[in-house]
Design a protein around this motif. Sequence first.
Motif, PDB file in Angstrom:
ATOM      1  N   VAL A 183     104.306  34.787  50.629  1.00 22.97           N
ATOM      2  CA  VAL A 183     103.320  35.734  51.152  1.00 22.97           C
ATOM      3  C   VAL A 183     102.781  35.250  52.491  1.00 22.97           C
ATOM      4  O   VAL A 183     102.619  36.030  53.435  1.00 22.97           O
ATOM      5  CB  VAL A 183     102.176  35.945  50.145  1.00 22.97           C
ATOM      6  N   VAL A 184     102.493  33.951  52.566  1.00 23.87           N
ATOM      7  CA  VAL A 184     102.041  33.362  53.828  1.00 23.87           C
ATOM      8  C   VAL A 184     103.102  33.571  54.913  1.00 23.87           C
ATOM      9  O   VAL A 184     102.792  33.962  56.043  1.00 23.87           O
ATOM     10  CB  VAL A 184     101.729  31.867  53.646  1.00 23.87           C
ATOM     11  N   ALA A 185     104.350  33.319  54.573  1.00 24.50           N
ATOM     12  CA  ALA A 185     105.433  33.500  55.538  1.00 24.50           C
ATOM     13  C   ALA A 185     105.557  34.956  55.960  1.00 24.50           C
ATOM     14  O   ALA A 185     105.738  35.258  57.153  1.00 24.50           O
ATOM     15  CB  ALA A 185     106.751  33.006  54.944  1.00 24.50           C
ATOM     16  N   ASN A 186     105.456  35.869  55.012  1.00 22.72           N
ATOM     17  CA  ASN A 186     105.537  37.294  55.341  1.00 22.72           C
ATOM     18  C   ASN A 186     104.401  37.729  56.257  1.00 22.72           C
ATOM     19  O   ASN A 186     104.585  38.528  57.185  1.00 22.72           O
ATOM     20  CB  ASN A 186     105.513  38.133  54.063  1.00 22.72           C
ATOM     21  N   LEU A 187     103.210  37.196  55.992  1.00 23.56           N
ATOM     22  CA  LEU A 187     102.053  37.526  56.820  1.00 23.56           C
ATOM     23  C   LEU A 187     102.288  37.071  58.262  1.00 23.56           C
ATOM     24  O   LEU A 187     102.055  37.826  59.219  1.00 23.56           O
ATOM     25  CB  LEU A 187     100.813  36.860  56.236  1.00 23.56           C
ATOM     26  N   ILE A 188     102.746  35.841  58.413  1.00 19.87           N
ATOM     27  CA  ILE A 188     102.989  35.301  59.753  1.00 19.87           C
ATOM     28  C   ILE A 188     104.081  36.100  60.457  1.00 19.87           C
ATOM     29  O   ILE A 188     103.968  36.438  61.645  1.00 19.87           O
ATOM     30  CB  ILE A 188     103.373  33.819  59.656  1.00 19.87           C
ATOM     31  N   ARG A 189     105.131  36.415  59.733  1.00 23.00           N
ATOM     32  CA  ARG A 189     106.239  37.181  60.322  1.00 23.00           C
ATOM     33  C   ARG A 189     105.774  38.560  60.776  1.00 23.00           C
ATOM     34  O   ARG A 189     106.089  38.993  61.895  1.00 23.00           O
ATOM     35  CB  ARG A 189     107.372  37.321  59.308  1.00 23.00           C
ATOM     36  N   PHE A 190     105.016  39.238  59.935  1.00 25.49           N
ATOM     37  CA  PHE A 190     104.593  40.600  60.261  1.00 25.49           C
ATOM     38  C   PHE A 190     103.644  40.626  61.456  1.00 25.49           C
ATOM     39  O   PHE A 190     103.778  41.461  62.353  1.00 25.49           O
ATOM     40  CB  PHE A 190     103.910  41.261  59.058  1.00 25.49           C
ATOM     41  N   HIS A 191     102.701  39.705  61.488  1.00 21.98           N
ATOM     42  CA  HIS A 191     101.727  39.696  62.581  1.00 21.98           C
ATOM     43  C   HIS A 191     102.281  39.034  63.841  1.00 21.98           C
ATOM     44  O   HIS A 191     101.633  39.088  64.891  1.00 21.98           O
ATOM     45  CB  HIS A 191     100.435  39.033  62.124  1.00 21.98           C
ATOM     46  N   ASP A 192     103.444  38.438  63.719  1.00 25.11           N
ATOM     47  CA  ASP A 192     104.233  38.039  64.886  1.00 25.11           C
ATOM     48  C   ASP A 192     103.484  37.085  65.819  1.00 25.11           C
ATOM     49  O   ASP A 192     103.448  37.284  67.040  1.00 25.11           O
ATOM     50  CB  ASP A 192     104.687  39.290  65.645  1.00 25.11           C
ATOM     51  N   PHE A 193     102.911  36.051  65.256  1.00 25.43           N
ATOM     52  CA  PHE A 193     102.271  35.031  66.088  1.00 25.43           C
ATOM     53  C   PHE A 193     103.300  34.404  67.029  1.00 25.43           C
ATOM     54  O   PHE A 193     104.423  34.112  66.625  1.00 25.43           O
ATOM     55  CB  PHE A 193     101.690  33.905  65.225  1.00 25.43           C
ATOM     56  N   ASP A 194     102.916  34.169  68.252  1.00 25.04           N
ATOM     57  CA  ASP A 194     103.737  33.361  69.149  1.00 25.04           C
ATOM     58  C   ASP A 194     103.489  31.886  68.890  1.00 25.04           C
ATOM     59  O   ASP A 194     104.407  31.066  68.936  1.00 25.04           O
ATOM     60  CB  ASP A 194     103.410  33.685  70.615  1.00 25.04           C
ATOM     61  N   ILE A 195     102.230  31.558  68.629  1.00 25.35           N
ATOM     62  CA  ILE A 195     101.789  30.188  68.378  1.00 25.35           C
ATOM     63  C   ILE A 195     100.721  30.252  67.295  1.00 25.35           C
ATOM     64  O   ILE A 195      99.880  31.154  67.319  1.00 25.35           O
ATOM     65  CB  ILE A 195     101.175  29.555  69.637  1.00 25.35           C
ATOM     66  N   PHE A 196     100.748  29.318  66.359  1.00 28.13           N
ATOM     67  CA  PHE A 196      99.638  29.257  65.419  1.00 28.13           C
ATOM     68  C   PHE A 196      99.432  27.830  64.936  1.00 28.13           C
ATOM     69  O   PHE A 196     100.373  27.073  64.723  1.00 28.13           O
ATOM     70  CB  PHE A 196      99.820  30.213  64.230  1.00 28.13           C
ATOM     71  N   GLY A 197      98.163  27.479  64.801  1.00 27.69           N
ATOM     72  CA  GLY A 197      97.795  26.186  64.250  1.00 27.69           C
ATOM     73  C   GLY A 197      97.521  26.326  62.765  1.00 27.69           C
ATOM     74  O   GLY A 197      96.870  27.283  62.343  1.00 27.69           O
ATOM     75  N   THR A 198      98.013  25.390  61.986  1.00 26.03           N
ATOM     76  CA  THR A 198      97.763  25.383  60.543  1.00 26.03           C
ATOM     77  C   THR A 198      96.861  24.217  60.190  1.00 26.03           C
ATOM     78  O   THR A 198      96.871  23.178  60.859  1.00 26.03           O
ATOM     79  CB  THR A 198      99.067  25.270  59.740  1.00 26.03           C
ATOM     80  N   GLN A 199      96.086  24.396  59.142  1.00 24.35           N
ATOM     81  CA  GLN A 199      95.243  23.324  58.622  1.00 24.35           C
ATOM     82  C   GLN A 199      95.509  23.153  57.129  1.00 24.35           C
ATOM     83  O   GLN A 199      95.828  24.128  56.438  1.00 24.35           O
ATOM     84  CB  GLN A 199      93.753  23.607  58.850  1.00 24.35           C
ATOM     85  N   GLU A 200      95.398  21.936  56.671  1.00 27.11           N
ATOM     86  CA  GLU A 200      95.512  21.506  55.266  1.00 27.11           C
ATOM     87  C   GLU A 200      96.930  21.387  54.739  1.00 27.11           C
ATOM     88  O   GLU A 200      97.143  20.802  53.690  1.00 27.11           O
ATOM     89  CB  GLU A 200      94.708  22.429  54.317  1.00 27.11           C
ATOM     90  N   ALA A 201      97.921  21.928  55.405  1.00 24.62           N
ATOM     91  CA  ALA A 201      99.260  21.965  54.816  1.00 24.62           C
ATOM     92  C   ALA A 201      99.858  20.570  54.657  1.00 24.62           C
ATOM     93  O   ALA A 201      99.793  19.728  55.551  1.00 24.62           O
ATOM     94  CB  ALA A 201     100.186  22.826  55.661  1.00 24.62           C
ATOM     95  N   LEU A 202     100.447  20.339  53.487  1.00 26.46           N
ATOM     96  CA  LEU A 202     101.238  19.140  53.233  1.00 26.46           C
ATOM     97  C   LEU A 202     102.653  19.356  53.760  1.00 26.46           C
ATOM     98  O   LEU A 202     103.053  20.485  54.065  1.00 26.46           O
ATOM     99  CB  LEU A 202     101.270  18.847  51.735  1.00 26.46           C
ATOM    100  N   LYS A 203     103.417  18.279  53.855  1.00 24.69           N
ATOM    101  CA  LYS A 203     104.750  18.391  54.452  1.00 24.69           C
ATOM    102  C   LYS A 203     105.623  19.415  53.735  1.00 24.69           C
ATOM    103  O   LYS A 203     106.348  20.182  54.379  1.00 24.69           O
ATOM    104  CB  LYS A 203     105.459  17.041  54.476  1.00 24.69           C
ATOM    105  N   ASN A 204     105.582  19.432  52.396  1.00 28.82           N
ATOM    106  CA  ASN A 204     106.433  20.389  51.690  1.00 28.82           C
ATOM    107  C   ASN A 204     106.037  21.826  51.996  1.00 28.82           C
ATOM    108  O   ASN A 204     106.886  22.731  52.049  1.00 28.82           O
ATOM    109  CB  ASN A 204     106.385  20.138  50.183  1.00 28.82           C
ATOM    110  N   GLN A 205     104.747  22.066  52.257  1.00 25.81           N
ATOM    111  CA  GLN A 205     104.305  23.404  52.621  1.00 25.81           C
ATOM    112  C   GLN A 205     104.783  23.775  54.022  1.00 25.81           C
ATOM    113  O   GLN A 205     105.225  24.902  54.258  1.00 25.81           O
ATOM    114  CB  GLN A 205     102.777  23.489  52.556  1.00 25.81           C
ATOM    115  N   LEU A 206     104.691  22.821  54.932  1.00 28.52           N
ATOM    116  CA  LEU A 206     105.189  23.065  56.287  1.00 28.52           C
ATOM    117  C   LEU A 206     106.692  23.315  56.267  1.00 28.52           C
ATOM    118  O   LEU A 206     107.191  24.187  56.992  1.00 28.52           O
ATOM    119  CB  LEU A 206     104.859  21.870  57.181  1.00 28.52           C
ATOM    120  N   ASP A 207     107.404  22.570  55.445  1.00 27.31           N
ATOM    121  CA  ASP A 207     108.848  22.782  55.321  1.00 27.31           C
ATOM    122  C   ASP A 207     109.153  24.174  54.781  1.00 27.31           C
ATOM    123  O   ASP A 207     110.091  24.838  55.243  1.00 27.31           O
ATOM    124  CB  ASP A 207     109.460  21.732  54.403  1.00 27.31           C
TER     125      ASP A 207
END
Length: 282
Positions: free
Chosen positions: A48-72
Amino acid sequence: MKKIALSLFLILFVVFQTLAQGLRVGSYNVRYANTNDVGNLWPDRAPVVANLIRFHDFDIFGTQEALKNQLDDISNALPVYARYGLGRDDGKEKGEHSAIFYKKDKFKLLNKGDFWLSQTPDKPSLGWDATCCNRIASWVYLQDIKNKKKFYVFNVHYDHQGKEARRESSKLILQKIAEIAGKEPVILTGDFNGDHSSEWYQTIANSGVLKDTYKQVQYPYASNASFNAFGSKLDGEQIIDHIFVTNHFKVNKWGILTDTYHGKFPSDHFPILVELTYGGKK
């Protein structure tokens, strides 16, 4: 004369188009993969997070709290983005990250780095009156491949308990931006654990170096607070996630994205989206 006039028109058109090219920038606390978040576990939220980012089409975004497996997981779902950011616990992969994602086909990475929000920012460390966690800021120096413009992006997550840590973090952020970026364009994204009335927010917003994008638009889309606690706190208006920029950018839009799925929330924070244009006041 007609040829000269046409040439001047084309030059001005190209210049205008270059300046008018915009950036869609986001800040998103995706909530770390806590196995106690029953009903909101990361494996269910990840697509769902990935779909949200894809739909809103960020060029750049900063993430907070994510662990490596989440970033992967985000990187695997969205291969159009590259990312940078070290783990706060060991300066490698351990612990939460303040990672920055950017579109690979739009930007070239020129430099990168990290520092900790503490009295010893060059190494993993706990700062001031923080009692829980190391806090890290990551940054990238990017060049727009199309128009060759260069700018810095900083991303951070402030401590949630120590007030002194938050106050001092803002001072350190401004110091590090001056040291690393100098007078060049800067975008700062993050979860600052403080609303517009907090001292640490005001330190940055009133610095004369950075301006809050929220206050640069006539109609910010702020129908909710930026923290939702997975839907259990929806009656507030506090905005604790912010995006700041230098005067090199014009701010066209600002909004809190309140996307949900089947009545659930992709994270305990809503992402912030701003639309920027190159070529603001210098």
